[in-house]
Write an enzyme that holds these catalytic residues in place. Structure first.
Site, PDB file in Angstrom:
ATOM      1  N   GLU A  55       0.839  -1.203   0.000  1.00  0.00           N
ATOM      2  CA  GLU A  55       0.000   0.000   0.000  1.00  0.00           C
ATOM      3  C   GLU A  55       0.876   1.255   0.000  1.00  0.00           C
ATOM      4  O   GLU A  55       1.843   1.344   0.765  1.00  0.00           O
ATOM      5  CB  GLU A  55      -0.883  -0.040   1.249  1.00  0.00           C
ATOM      6  CG  GLU A  55      -1.745   1.175   1.481  1.00  0.00           C
ATOM      7  CD  GLU A  55      -2.513   1.088   2.799  1.00  0.00           C
ATOM      8  OE1 GLU A  55      -3.464   1.861   2.981  1.00  0.00           O
ATOM      9  OE2 GLU A  55      -2.148   0.239   3.652  1.00  0.00           O
ATOM     10  N   LYS A 124      -9.076   3.030  -2.041  1.00  0.00           N
ATOM     11  CA  LYS A 124      -9.355   2.312  -0.791  1.00  0.00           C
ATOM     12  C   LYS A 124     -10.771   2.627  -0.318  1.00  0.00           C
ATOM     13  O   LYS A 124     -11.194   3.784  -0.313  1.00  0.00           O
ATOM     14  CB  LYS A 124      -8.328   2.716   0.266  1.00  0.00           C
ATOM     15  CG  LYS A 124      -8.359   1.898   1.550  1.00  0.00           C
ATOM     16  CD  LYS A 124      -7.164   2.262   2.420  1.00  0.00           C
ATOM     17  CE  LYS A 124      -7.088   1.420   3.677  1.00  0.00           C
ATOM     18  NZ  LYS A 124      -5.858   1.717   4.462  1.00  0.00           N
ATOM     19  N   CYS A 180      -5.616  -2.861   2.363  1.00  0.00           N
ATOM     20  CA  CYS A 180      -5.408  -2.944   3.805  1.00  0.00           C
ATOM     21  C   CYS A 180      -6.691  -3.077   4.632  1.00  0.00           C
ATOM     22  O   CYS A 180      -7.263  -4.149   4.717  1.00  0.00           O
ATOM     23  CB  CYS A 180      -4.587  -1.753   4.281  1.00  0.00           C
ATOM     24  SG  CYS A 180      -3.810  -2.031   5.908  1.00  0.00           S
TER      25      CYS A 180
END
Length: 684
Positions: A55, A124, A180
């Site tokens: 990430e 994200k 994540c």
């Protein structure tokens, strides 16, 4: 399929994937891009077609408010441009992390790059804003985006969290990217992506390390891959991220349907990567098999409909030999790890015992009749029976053990049977079946009754039938049940005498236990001294005895002329063939490729060539020959025996052959499609 294609993993619907953890510098995108390109080149040279990075890997995760500096954002775009350019000559798709400004908002993104193009950008979805995380200070969540198409480096690029990426020349390779925290939520975005068709799930994570977190990552990734019937690639940031308030371990994981395929060394000081070969066909077939997966897709059709599929090609390395790096267990029914093997044996043993306890309790029957040959299967069935009597609080003398020597019974097995019954403490008796067999042979006019050495299948089956007939009548006489001893491997190969023979009993505790597992079950009982030291000694002798039905007299007295594996092939190979045919329905060519990976010469300098060693190693010719035996017997000649087998407990996910359980098949089907496919396997 030609010979070269057979020896390439991509010909069998495998895909080599990689997770790469570059050494990084905070706020130095040019340096980070060089490390990324170097690792991507290394992974591609190893044959990987999909490579995942951490990430925000181009900027580093720990930039904090530096993310609002235009110089850094512009440098990240320039770094991405260098990766796009490098991808022109790399036969792989790269998934890299970077911050991107879109619609006047900043997003934590993953860019999918291949063949000199950016094929999509995924923002994200969930931003952690608790504990040590304050991502909402810099970034906006995916749902805030206005655009679903952006201009990036002169390209019009799909943008959004609901993108699927399909490698057009590998249609089973369809992947989704989440970032994540997305995985740490109650319903990760990848759950819907898998229902929409993604077979591979990719997570670009930074994920600082604290005590216990590594184990939790394993749990999260393993369970998500299992629930989604998918492969899951997980990356995390390593050396170079700021240690102002956090530490980093650079953990990389690759799971497939709950099974760990690869993990990286943690706390490495250098850039590193892992590779694994994922079985795309296996994932696809599991989704077909598990019908509730399709039910879930229908229940969530609205979320599934939101996904867009982006298709592109990758120059997959399909030419030449590419050996499978994935570890293939030689004994798929038996864990190679000693601790796990002991756990498996204990659990299987107790499943069998519990099932027999239930059958005796439900029927109100207190006695069991069992033929004890001194061989492997009847030995294990007797051990199960003894434990069941203990559980029921009944004396072991309620087990009526019977030895029934025939025309070819050896002194060794007869002595082992007697000793075994002694140490178990069951009732023991002997019935010489030769007089009744001879009478039947006379009645039907068999040449043996006239003194001729005619040892045909009738000669064999008369003995098998007489034994079972005696057992059933003994059960009638003593108000007991006949306990079957035949195993799963014998049922698969039709290696049993139909009807009044070892095919039939009142209940069969070994019905779904393959021969290779029975070997380890008996060894486990011996090693753990379940029946005492003297009992362990006789069990070891049983394990050292050649497997034989002992129905045909040998050339010398007291030595049978039969070895089962000389007729039907080695059980270690046939159980391997059974597992991948029954459990996954794989083609013969793929079963053979897997068998070669497991049983071929692992230490040869070149693959697949290598010297043949008789013990625990087989050439491709060996594998093809024995697979042919298995396929013909399994599909053509043996189903009628399986269509009417006695009750017995299923013990493992490898399947059973009960017509009431895992396997329903016509008794008169053909084996032609499997035998024709067998021809595609080269001889060497």
């Amino acid at each position: 399929m030609n010979n070269k294609e057979f020896f390439n993993l991509y010909s069998h619907d495998f895909a080599r994937v990689s997770v790469a953890i570059p050494y990084c510098r905070v706020a130095d995108p040019a340096f980070n891009a060089k490390e990324t390109i170097a690792l991507a080149t290394e992974a591609a040279n190893r044959g990987a077609v999909l490579i995942a990075f951490p990430e925000l890997g181009l900027s580093a995760y720990t930039c904090d408010d530096l993310f609002h500096q235009r110089a850094l954002l512009d440098a990240c775009k320039a770094a991405l441009a260098s990766i796009v350019e490098a991808s022109r000559t790399l036969p792989a798709a790269l998934v890299v992390g970077l911050p991107l400004q879109v619609d006047h908002m900043l997003f934590n993104c993953a860019a999918v790059v291949a063949g000199g193009r950016i094929h999509g950008v995924v923002p994200k979805t969930y931003l952690p804003n608790y504990g040590e995380f304050y991502e909402a200070r810099q970034f906006s969540e995916a749902d805030a985006a206005i655009s679903d198409q952006i201009e990036l480096l002169g390209q019009n690029v799909p943008f959004g969290a609901t993108l699927l990426f399909e490698v057009a020349n590998m249609p089973l390779l369809r992947f989704h990217v989440e970032i994540c925290e997305d995985l740490w939520t109650p319903i990760p975005p990848s759950s819907y992506a898998s229902l929409a068709g993604a077979t591979v799930l990719v997570n670009l994570s930074a994920s600082n390390i604290v005590v216990g977190k590594s184990r939790y990552r394993h749990q999260l990734v393993g369970q998500q891959s299992a629930r989604c019937l998918s492969a899951y690639l997980y990356s995390s940031a390593g050396r170079g991220e700021s240690s102002t308030d956090m530490g980093w371990d650079g953990q990389a994981l690759i799971y497939e349907n709950g099974e760990l395929l690869a993990q990286s060394e943690r706390f490495s000081d250098a850039s590193h990567l892992i590779c694994a070969d994922i079985d795309l066909e296996r994932l696809s077939r599991e989704r077909m098999h598990v019908t509730t997966f399709g039910d879930s897709a229908r229940r969530h059709r609205d979320q599934v409909a939101e996904f867009r599929t982006i298709s592109f090609e990758v120059n997959v390395p399909v030419s030449g030999t590419l050996k499978l790096e994935r570890h293939v267990e030689r004994f798929p029914y038996v864990p190679s790890d000693h601790r796990l093997r002991d756990e498996r044996c204990m659990e299987v043993y107790n499943i069998q015992v519990q099932a027999l306890v239930q059958r005796l309790s439900a029927s109100g029957i207190r006695k069991v009749v069992i033929g004890v040959s001194g061989g492997l299967d009847s030995t294990h069935a007797l051990l199960v029976c003894a434990k069941a009597m203990d559980r029921l609080g009944l004396p072991r003398t309620n087990i009526l053990g019977v030895t029934m020597p025939g025309f070819a019974t050896s002194g060794r097995t007869l002595e082992q049977a007697r000793k075994l019954m002694e140490v178990v403490g069951c009732s023991a008796s002997a019935i010489d079946i030769r007089p009744s067999c001879l009478q039947m042979l006379k009645d039907i006019g068999h040449p043996y009754a006239e003194g001729q050495e005619d040892y045909d299948v009738t000669f064999e089956n008369v003995q098998a039938g007489e034994r079972t007939s005696h057992l059933f009548r003994l059960a009638n006489f003593h108000n007991g049940i006949v306990l079957g001893t035949g195993d799963l491997s014998e049922l698969a190969l039709g290696w049993c005498t139909y009807g009044v023979g070892d095919h039939m009993s009142h209940y069969n505790v070994n019905a779904s236990v393959p021969k290779t597992l029975i070997v380890h079950l008996v060894r486990w009982v011996a090693e753990t001294h379940q029946i005492g030291a003297s009992g362990s000694d006789v069990l070891i002798k049983v394990l050292e005895t050649d497997i034989s039905p002992e129905l045909v007299p040998g050339k010398s007295a007291d030595v049978p002329d039969q070895k089962t594996e000389n007729v039907i092939g080695p059980y270690e190979l046939q159980d391997f063939n059974l597992y991948y045919t029954l459990r996954f329905g794989l083609t013969p060519t793929k079963v053979a490729f897997l068998a070669l990976s497991a049983w071929g010469d692992r230490d040869a300098g070149s693959w697949p060539e290598g010297p043949h060693v008789a013990r625990n190693q087989y050439t491709l010719a060996d594998i093809k020959k024995n697979l042919g035996i298995f396929l013909y017997r399994f599909f053509k000649t043996s189903q009628f025996k399986r269509s009417c087998v006695p009750n017995g407990p299923k013990v493992g996910s490898g399947g059973s052959l009960s017509p009431r359980g895992d396997w329903r098949a016509p008794s008169d089907s053909e084996a032609s499609v499997w035998m024709e496919e067998l021809k595609n396997i080269p001889e060497q």
